[in-house]
Design an enzyme around this catalytic site. Structure first.
Site, short mmCIF file in Angstrom:
data_model
loop_
_atom_site.label_atom_id
_atom_site.label_comp_id
_atom_site.label_asym_id
_atom_site.label_seq_id
_atom_site.Cartn_x
_atom_site.Cartn_y
_atom_site.Cartn_z
N CYS A 292 -30.28 11.01 32.35
CA CYS A 292 -31.23 12.13 32.51
C CYS A 292 -31.52 12.86 31.21
O CYS A 292 -32.42 13.70 31.17
CB CYS A 292 -30.70 13.12 33.54
SG CYS A 292 -29.17 13.90 32.99
N CYS B 238 -24.12 13.21 37.14
CA CYS B 238 -23.94 14.54 36.56
C CYS B 238 -22.45 14.87 36.47
O CYS B 238 -22.02 15.57 35.54
CB CYS B 238 -24.65 15.59 37.41
SG CYS B 238 -26.30 15.08 37.92
FE1 FES Z 1 -28.88 15.69 34.25
FE2 FES Z 1 -27.65 16.38 36.46
S1 FES Z 1 -29.65 15.56 36.26
S2 FES Z 1 -26.87 16.40 34.48
#
Ligand code: FES
Length: 210
Positions: free
Chosen positions: A36, A107
């Site tokens: 992400c 995450c």
């Molecule tokens: Fe990036 Fe959770 S979406 S740390």
């Protein structure tokens, strides 16, 4: 569709423990998630006689799940020895939070990677541990337990997606088995390269889908 979080995730997100910076930290590390692009920084204050973590703080540039996991793993790490804290897994962190949605498991991996990376910096710089000499199939397999297959939220070793790991003088070859039209194939390969590529002693990483 809205993501469902447990009450504990929401509590730790709204009121995170151990947020901030430690001035004169004994070790500090920033990790980024290839999945992400978010980041976390972890700071450690360690008693060098006992190797016990006296204080730990973190700053998160990630989402609610990352902040909640950072909060819970820093709680877990405080008062532990560096070896004990290094053994904290992302699965354990997610369990402590009462579970995370599969697409948010990475995450918790990011938070645990930040803690682990700070501990390893301490061990390398202060304790003189040579991680280069510990590069083998076992340590690479352990590292690949931090690469998740996003739709399931489980790691690629548990899911038996890794078929072969080879090392030749720092050049690592990983063979995986994922359907070639799977939209998660490329991101998974990128994660493997990122994770294995940052291991001590690795000169190159080649991933083949077989
Ligand atoms: Fe990036 Fe959770 S979406 S740390």
């Amino acid at each position: 569709m809205a993501i469902k979080y447990t009450t504990k995730v929401i509590e730790h997100f709204k009121n995170p423990h151990n947020i901030g910076i430690i001035e004169n930290a004994d070790a500090c590390a920033t990790e980024g998630s290839p999945a992400c692009g978010d980041e976390i920084t972890v700071y450690l204050k360690i008693n060098k006689e006992t190797d016990r973590i006296e204080d730990v703080k973190f700053q998160s540039y990630g989402c609610a799940s990352n902040i909640a996991t950072g909060s819970i793993i820093t709680d877990l790490a405080k008062g532990k020895t560096v070896d004990e804290a290094e053994a904290i897994t992302w699965k354990q962190a997610a369990e402590e939070l009462g579970g995370l949605p599969p697409v948010k498991m990475h995450c918790s991996v990011l938070a645990v990677d930040g803690l682990r990376s700070a501990i390893r910096k301490y061990k390398r710089d202060v304790k003189g541990i040579d991680y280069d000499s510990s590069l083998d199939v076992k340590t690479i397999t352990e590292e690949l337990r931090h690469v998740l297959y996003p739709p399931v939220g489980a790691d690629i070793i548990t899911l038996k997606m890794v078929k072969y790991i080879g090392i030749d003088d720092g050049a690592v070859r990983v063979e995986v088995s994922i359907s070639s039209d799977d939209k998660f194939l490329d991101p998974t390969i990128d994660e493997i390269v990122e994770h294995v590529g940052r291991m001590s002693g690795v000169k190159s990483v080649h991933v083949e889908n077989v």
